[in-house]
Design a protein around this motif. Structure first.
Motif, PDB file in Angstrom:
ATOM      1  N   ASN A   3       7.783   3.377  -6.229  1.00  0.00           N
ATOM      2  CA  ASN A   3       6.521   3.615  -5.473  1.00  0.00           C
ATOM      3  C   ASN A   3       6.058   2.116  -4.664  1.00  0.00           C
ATOM      4  N   ALA A   4       5.294   2.458  -3.836  1.00  0.00           N
ATOM      5  CA  ALA A   4       4.646   1.313  -3.126  1.00  0.00           C
ATOM      6  C   ALA A   4       3.498   0.918  -4.145  1.00  0.00           C
ATOM      7  N   SER A   5       3.047  -0.494  -4.245  1.00  0.00           N
ATOM      8  CA  SER A   5       2.024  -0.701  -4.861  1.00  0.00           C
ATOM      9  C   SER A   5       1.429  -1.730  -4.381  1.00  0.00           C
ATOM     10  N   GLU A   6      -0.035  -1.993  -4.304  1.00  0.00           N
ATOM     11  CA  GLU A   6      -0.993  -2.941  -3.750  1.00  0.00           C
ATOM     12  C   GLU A   6      -0.517  -4.097  -4.295  1.00  0.00           C
ATOM     13  N   TYR A   7      -0.229  -5.326  -3.340  1.00  0.00           N
ATOM     14  CA  TYR A   7      -0.078  -6.625  -3.562  1.00  0.00           C
ATOM     15  C   TYR A   7      -1.264  -7.390  -3.794  1.00  0.00           C
TER      16      TYR A   7
END
Length: 129
Positions: A3-7
């Motif tokens: 899943n996408a995660s905040e960088y």
């Protein structure tokens, strides 16, 4: 794939115009400010010896292979070049003026060919570096 995660964890990216990655993530904001992120955290970043104003810069380009940051300033018809330094900052090293070209929207640098490419709505221009 995961899943996408905040960088980004701590930088204000409002007004972001352009993004470039070379291991660090550089974000160009409206007005010419550049934010540098490393491992998701904002790092101190300064452009020194700037002989020109960067307020009208619209695009930023670099890559892991390049020793420079390239800043497109279509209002003043130039590409500003800043050398990436060992201390994590960048220092003004010159500019390429493209007088006579209108509507330049983007840029790309090919290190292997030592060329700068400028994109307008109707053409791509190539400049030897």
């Amino acid at each position: 794939y995961s899943n996408a995660s905040e960088y980004n964890t701590d930088a204000d990216l409002s007004g972001a115009l352009s993004l470039a990655i070379d291991g660090n993530v550089y974000v160009l904001k409206t007005g010419g400010e550049i934010i540098k992120l490393f491992k998701s955290k904002a790092e101190p970043f300064q452009m020194t010896d700037m002989a020109v104003d960067t307020a009208t810069v619209t695009q930023l380009f670099t890559s892991i292979e390049l020793n420079n940051l390239y800043l497109l300033d279509p209002v003043n018809k130039r590409v500003i070049i800043a050398l990436k330094e060992q201390n994590g900052n960048a220092r003004y090293s010159g500019q390429v003026v493209f007088d006579g070209l209108e509507g330049v929207k983007d840029l790309h640098v090919d290190k292997s060919e030592d060329k700068l490419y400028l994109l307008t709505e109707s053409a791509i221009y190539q400049i030897d570096l």
